[in-house]
Design a protein around this motif. Sequence first.
Motif, PDB file in Angstrom:
ATOM      1  N   HIS A   4      36.334  17.428  36.712  1.00 21.38           N
ATOM      2  CA  HIS A   4      36.414  18.082  38.031  1.00 21.38           C
ATOM      3  C   HIS A   4      37.640  18.943  38.131  1.00 21.38           C
ATOM      4  N   ALA A   5      38.744  18.471  37.588  1.00 24.87           N
ATOM      5  CA  ALA A   5      39.976  19.275  37.624  1.00 24.87           C
ATOM      6  C   ALA A   5      39.813  20.533  36.808  1.00 24.87           C
ATOM      7  N   ALA A   6      39.198  20.405  35.632  1.00 22.26           N
ATOM      8  CA  ALA A   6      38.976  21.599  34.805  1.00 22.26           C
ATOM      9  C   ALA A   6      38.067  22.587  35.502  1.00 22.26           C
ATOM     10  N   THR A   7      37.044  22.057  36.148  1.00 17.66           N
ATOM     11  CA  THR A   7      36.129  22.953  36.877  1.00 17.66           C
ATOM     12  C   THR A   7      36.850  23.687  38.002  1.00 17.66           C
ATOM     13  N   ALA A   8      37.709  22.952  38.754  1.00 14.97           N
ATOM     14  CA  ALA A   8      38.460  23.581  39.838  1.00 14.97           C
ATOM     15  C   ALA A   8      39.385  24.643  39.315  1.00 14.97           C
ATOM     16  N   ARG A   9      40.043  24.358  38.149  1.00 15.07           N
ATOM     17  CA  ARG A   9      40.958  25.363  37.614  1.00 15.07           C
ATOM     18  C   ARG A   9      40.198  26.589  37.153  1.00 15.07           C
ATOM     19  N   SER A  10      39.055  26.406  36.553  1.00 17.40           N
ATOM     20  CA  SER A  10      38.283  27.570  36.107  1.00 17.40           C
ATOM     21  C   SER A  10      37.736  28.356  37.284  1.00 17.40           C
ATOM     22  N   ARG A  11      37.444  27.672  38.409  1.00 15.55           N
ATOM     23  CA  ARG A  11      36.917  28.372  39.576  1.00 15.55           C
ATOM     24  C   ARG A  11      37.945  29.312  40.168  1.00 15.55           C
ATOM     25  N   HIS A  12      39.219  28.910  40.129  1.00 11.43           N
ATOM     26  CA  HIS A  12      40.259  29.725  40.722  1.00 11.43           C
ATOM     27  C   HIS A  12      40.890  30.681  39.736  1.00 11.43           C
ATOM     28  N   ARG A  13      40.440  30.664  38.476  1.00  8.07           N
ATOM     29  CA  ARG A  13      41.009  31.573  37.512  1.00  8.07           C
ATOM     30  C   ARG A  13      40.477  32.981  37.773  1.00  8.07           C
ATOM     31  N   PRO A  14      41.353  33.983  37.786  1.00  3.90           N
ATOM     32  CA  PRO A  14      40.885  35.347  38.052  1.00  3.90           C
ATOM     33  C   PRO A  14      39.960  35.828  36.980  1.00  3.90           C
ATOM     34  N   ARG A  15      38.969  36.586  37.387  1.00  4.32           N
ATOM     35  CA  ARG A  15      38.039  37.164  36.442  1.00  4.32           C
ATOM     36  C   ARG A  15      38.642  38.403  35.810  1.00  4.32           C
ATOM     37  N   PRO A  16      38.368  38.637  34.547  1.00  2.00           N
ATOM     38  CA  PRO A  16      38.929  39.825  33.905  1.00  2.00           C
ATOM     39  C   PRO A  16      38.288  41.092  34.434  1.00  2.00           C
ATOM     40  N   ARG A 324      31.417  38.267  55.713  1.00  2.00           N
ATOM     41  CA  ARG A 324      30.742  37.491  54.674  1.00  2.00           C
ATOM     42  C   ARG A 324      31.680  36.401  54.178  1.00  2.00           C
ATOM     43  N   PRO A 325      31.157  35.211  53.869  1.00  2.00           N
ATOM     44  CA  PRO A 325      32.012  34.140  53.310  1.00  2.00           C
ATOM     45  C   PRO A 325      32.418  34.475  51.878  1.00  2.00           C
ATOM     46  N   THR A 326      33.577  33.971  51.466  1.00  2.00           N
ATOM     47  CA  THR A 326      34.107  34.257  50.122  1.00  2.00           C
ATOM     48  C   THR A 326      33.805  33.148  49.126  1.00  2.00           C
ATOM     49  N   ASP A 327      33.193  32.071  49.532  1.00  2.00           N
ATOM     50  CA  ASP A 327      32.970  30.944  48.617  1.00  2.00           C
ATOM     51  C   ASP A 327      31.545  30.908  48.069  1.00  2.00           C
ATOM     52  N   ARG A 328      30.800  31.984  48.197  1.00  2.00           N
ATOM     53  CA  ARG A 328      29.426  31.977  47.711  1.00  2.00           C
ATOM     54  C   ARG A 328      29.369  31.965  46.183  1.00  2.00           C
ATOM     55  N   ALA A 329      30.311  32.660  45.520  1.00  2.00           N
ATOM     56  CA  ALA A 329      30.292  32.753  44.051  1.00  2.00           C
ATOM     57  C   ALA A 329      31.397  31.911  43.431  1.00  2.00           C
ATOM     58  N   GLY A 330      31.732  30.832  44.100  1.00  2.00           N
ATOM     59  CA  GLY A 330      32.756  29.952  43.549  1.00  2.00           C
ATOM     60  C   GLY A 330      34.159  30.334  43.937  1.00  2.00           C
ATOM     61  N   GLY A 331      34.334  31.282  44.854  1.00  2.00           N
ATOM     62  CA  GLY A 331      35.663  31.672  45.279  1.00  2.00           C
ATOM     63  C   GLY A 331      36.235  30.684  46.286  1.00  2.00           C
ATOM     64  N   PRO A 332      37.470  30.948  46.718  1.00  2.00           N
ATOM     65  CA  PRO A 332      38.104  30.045  47.692  1.00  2.00           C
ATOM     66  C   PRO A 332      37.395  30.116  49.032  1.00  2.00           C
ATOM     67  N   ALA A 333      37.526  29.056  49.818  1.00  2.00           N
ATOM     68  CA  ALA A 333      36.906  29.012  51.145  1.00  2.00           C
ATOM     69  C   ALA A 333      37.585  30.029  52.055  1.00  2.00           C
ATOM     70  N   GLY A 334      36.821  30.693  52.835  1.00  2.17           N
ATOM     71  CA  GLY A 334      37.333  31.715  53.743  1.00  2.17           C
ATOM     72  C   GLY A 334      36.275  32.767  53.987  1.00  2.17           C
ATOM     73  N   SER A 335      36.698  33.923  54.428  1.00  4.10           N
ATOM     74  CA  SER A 335      35.759  35.000  54.724  1.00  4.10           C
ATOM     75  C   SER A 335      36.443  36.340  54.533  1.00  4.10           C
ATOM     76  N   ALA A 336      35.623  37.339  54.266  1.00  2.00           N
ATOM     77  CA  ALA A 336      36.085  38.712  54.155  1.00  2.00           C
ATOM     78  C   ALA A 336      35.340  39.536  55.194  1.00  2.00           C
ATOM     79  N   ALA A 337      36.083  40.412  55.867  1.00  2.00           N
ATOM     80  CA  ALA A 337      35.494  41.207  56.940  1.00  2.00           C
ATOM     81  C   ALA A 337      35.816  42.676  56.712  1.00  2.00           C
ATOM     82  N   THR A 338      34.857  43.531  57.023  1.00  2.00           N
ATOM     83  CA  THR A 338      35.078  44.976  56.989  1.00  2.00           C
ATOM     84  C   THR A 338      34.889  45.528  58.398  1.00  2.00           C
TER      85      THR A 338
END
Length: 935
Positions: A4-16, A324-338
Motif C-alpha cells: 500500500h505504501a508503494a502504491t501511494a508513493r507511485s500515485r503521487h510520483r509526477p508523470r514524465p 472537475r475532481p482531481t482524483d479521477r486518475a489517481g491524483g490527489p484529492a481536490g478539484s480543478a476549476a476553470t
Amino acid sequence: MSRHAATARSRHRPRPLPGASIPSRGRRGPLRSVRSVAGQVFVLQLLLILVLVAAAVTILALQARNQSITDARRRSLAVAETFARAPGVSEAMTSHDPTALLQSPTEAARKGSGVDSVVVFNTHGIRLTHPDTGLIGKRIIGPAWAVRKELAGETITRIFRASQGPSVISAVPITKPDGTLAGGVSVGVKVESVNGVVEGRLPALLGAATGALALSAGGTALVSGRLRRQTRGLGPAEMTRMYEHHDAVLHSVREGVLVLAADGRLLLANQEARELLGLAPDAEGRHIGELGIEPRLAELLASGRPATDEVYPSGNRLLAVNVRPTDRAGGPAGSAATLRDTTELRLLSGRAEAARERLELLYDAGVRIGSTLELTGTTEKLVEVAVPRFADVVTVELLDPVLRGEEPTPPYEVLHRTAAGGDTTGHPLFRPGERAVYPPSAPQHQALRTGRAVLRADPGEAVGYGADGRRPLDHGVQSLITVPLRFRGVTLGLANFWRTRDSVPFEEEDLAIAGELTARTAVCVDNARRYAREHAMVSTLRRSLVPCTLPDQEAVEVASRYLPAPGGASGGWFDVIPLPGNRVALAVGQVAGQGLHAAATMGRLRTAVQNFSALDLPPDEVLSLLDELVTRLDLEHEAGADADTGTGTGRDGGGVRIAGATCLYGIYDAVCGRFTVARAGHPGPVLVGPDGTVDTPAVPVSRPLGRGGEPFESVELSPPAGSRLVLYTNGLLEDDDRAPGKGLERLCRTLADRPDLDPDETCQGLFTTVLPVRPSEDVALLVARTRVLAPEDVAEWDVPFDVAEVATIRAESTRRIRAWGLDEDADTAELIISELITNALRYGAPPVHLRLMRGRSLVCEVSDGSSTSPHLRRARATDEGGRGLFLVSQLARHWGTRYTAGGKVIWAEQAISASQPENASGTGSRERPVFSRSG
C-alpha cells in the motif's frame, strides 16, 4: 515497505513530460548529480541572501534618514507655526524695540523644542532675533526664491544652506491683528543633527543584518534538504522543463485556473483567475470562502461538485465555471476549476437587446399610431408609444391649419398642443389645447425654421413651458430632442422628447429613432387631417340632406333619430312627405358605402323619392321608378369610367355604384286608416298596437334597388288609431357581438314593455336599450303614431253622371260645409266643388265621387273612372271653356291629380279662415305642406 505504501508513493510520483525521462533512484550517477546541483544551489542562495541583506541594510539606513528629515520638517514647521501664533508676538513686532522683546522668547523656544535656530525677521528681511547675536540686524540668507516667498508671507519648508549651514528650514508669516503682514519666523534643524540620528541606528541595523544572514543560511540549508526530498531526484533540466511547460499552460490560456484541496483551500491560481476574482497576493493556502469571492461561487468551488459552464456573477462580470475532481486518475484529492469571462458576450447581448427593444418600439409605433383617424388621438398614440420606453416626457403640437383640416404653408407660426404625456406633474408645460409660443432662440423655433431635428443637452429656453418662463433644467429636464412633423415636404407640427436627470441623456443615435417615430406619426397626422377635412365636408353635406325638422301634417304624429356611424358613414336616410287628402308618405333607406360619395348618393335617392312622391303613386310603383333610376345612374357611371380609363370598372372617377341600396316606402291614409307599404331589400316595419301588442307584418321583400328581378309588391295594413309604426335601418340591430335575430327580439321586447310611450319617447328608449355600443352602419329610426280622421269630418257623395245634378250636389255639400261652421269659406268651396264636378262630368267617365274632408284645411276630392290627365291652360277671350281649372288654381291653396286603379282623383286644398274655430281633430297649424301640381 508495504504494497500500500508503494502504491501511494507511485500515485503521487509526477508523470514524465513528453521527451523527459525520470531518473532511477538506484543509479549513483544521477544521485551525485542531484547532490552536486544541491550544493551549487546552496552556495547561490547564500550569495543571494548576502546581497539581499546588504541591500536591506542600505534601504533601512536611507529610510531612517528620510524619516529623520521628515521628522525635522514637521518639528520645524510646528515650532514656527506655534511661535508665529503665540500671544504678544505680533504686538512685539510692531513695538519700537522688537529685538529686546523677542530675543529671549525665541531662545527659550529653540532650547525647549530641540531645534537649532529660531529667527524672527521683519518685512524687509532683517533679522530681529538669532542664536548668534552678531547676525541680528542683518538680512536673512538663502536661495532667492525662498527669500521672496518668505517676504511675501508664504509658508515654506525646504532644505537649503542657511547661516548655520545646510538645514531644514520652515518659515511661517507673522500677521498683525488686522491681517496685514508683520514679518515672519523661520525655524531650522541642521542636517548634521539628522545624520547623527541615522548613524546612531547603524549598529542596530548591522546586528540585525548579521542575524538575518545567519538565519537565512540555516533556512537555506533546510530548504535545500527539503528540495532534494521533494524533487524526488529530478535534475535541473527536468525541473526546468516541467516548470516551463506548467507555466506556459497556466499563463497562455485565456481562462482562469484554480486548483483547490479537498478541504477547500486554494492551492494554485493563475494570473487570469486572480484578475477575474480579484484575489489577494496571499490567496494561496487560504480557504476559498475567506477570499472575498461571491458567496454562491465560493460555495460551488469549496464543494468540489462537478459543474459545466454554470454562470455566476463576480463583481461586474459574469463567469462561466467548470469544475472537475482531481482524483479521477489517481491524483490527489481536490478539484480543478476553470473560469471564463462572458462579460463581453453579455455586452453584445445587451446591445442586441437594445436593438430589439428599439425595433419593438418602432413596430408598436407603426401598429398603434395609425390605428385612429382622429388628429388628437393620433398624437396621443405617439405619446403612449414613446413614454417611458424612449423619453420621460413627450409633447406634440400641431399647426393651426392642420387642426382645421387644411394644409399649412410657411411661415409656420401658431402651434396648439394636442398631446402631452409622462411625468409632467412638476413641470409647467403647456397643457393640451393651449397655444404654444416659442422664442426665436428656442430649439423648437429652429426645428420649425429648418425642418430638421434638434438635439439639446441643455434645453435652456426650450419653452414647451408655461408662462412662468423658468428654465427646463429647474424642473429636472436635462436633454431634449425636438423633431418637426413633416410629410411630403410640408411641416404639420412638432414632437418634443424630454429626458430628466434620472435617465440617460439623449445621444446622436437617438435622433434616428425620434425621426422614425415622427415620420410615421406625420403620415398618420396627414391622413387624419385629410380625413377631418373630408369628414367635415361629409357632415356638412349630410346635415343638408337629412331632414332637420319634420314637416307638419295631420296623418301621423312622428319622431325620428339619426346617428352616423363612428367611421363617418352617411348612407342611411329617412323622410316624411305629406301627401294630399290627409295622407303621408314614410320612407327609410340605406346606401352602401361611406364618406362623401355615400352622402351624395343618399341625397340623390332622397330627392328622387320626394319627386316620385309628388306623382302620388302607390308604393310599389315608386320603388319601380326608383329602381329604374338607380339602374340608369349606374349605367352612366360605367359609361363614364369606360370613356375615362378604357376599362369597364363601373366606377366614375372613384365614385360608388348605387346598386344594392335598400328602401322601404309606405303611405298612410288617415281617412281610411290604411298603411300601404313596399320594400326593396330593407327590413320590414314593426307595428305596435295601442294595447302594446307588437307585430312584424309579413311585407314581401324584393331585391335591393338596381339589382332587377321580380317586380315590387305592396301590402295594405290596417293599424288601429294610436298604433306606432317603427321604421329603421339595419344599423339599429346589427352588432358583431349579437347573434342573428337577437337585435329584432330586443327591439320587440322593448316596444312591448312600454306601450304608453309617445313617438319621441319611443325613439329615445330604443336608442338607449337596442342601439349597439359602436354601430357599424348609420342608424336611421322613424316612429309614427297613427291618427284617423273622425267620421263627422268626412262627407261623401256619389255624383250621377249628369250635368243637371251638379246643382243638387253643390247645394248639399255647401250645407255640410256650413254645418261644420265654415260659413266664410262656403262660397269659395262651392265654386271649387262646382268646377271640379263639372270637369269630371264633361271630360271624365263614371263613376264620379265627391269627398270633403275637414281638418286644418278643407280638402275637396272628385274622382272619376277616366285616367285622362287634366291640363291647366289660359283660355282666350273667344273661348267658351277652359277656365275651370284656372279658376280652381286661383281659389285653392294647392291642387293636383293622383291616379288610382280605377281612374283618377282631382283634389283641391282650401285654407280655412283664421276666424273659423278649429275642429276637434286638428292639432294647430304650424307649417303648411307644399304639393307640386300634376297635369
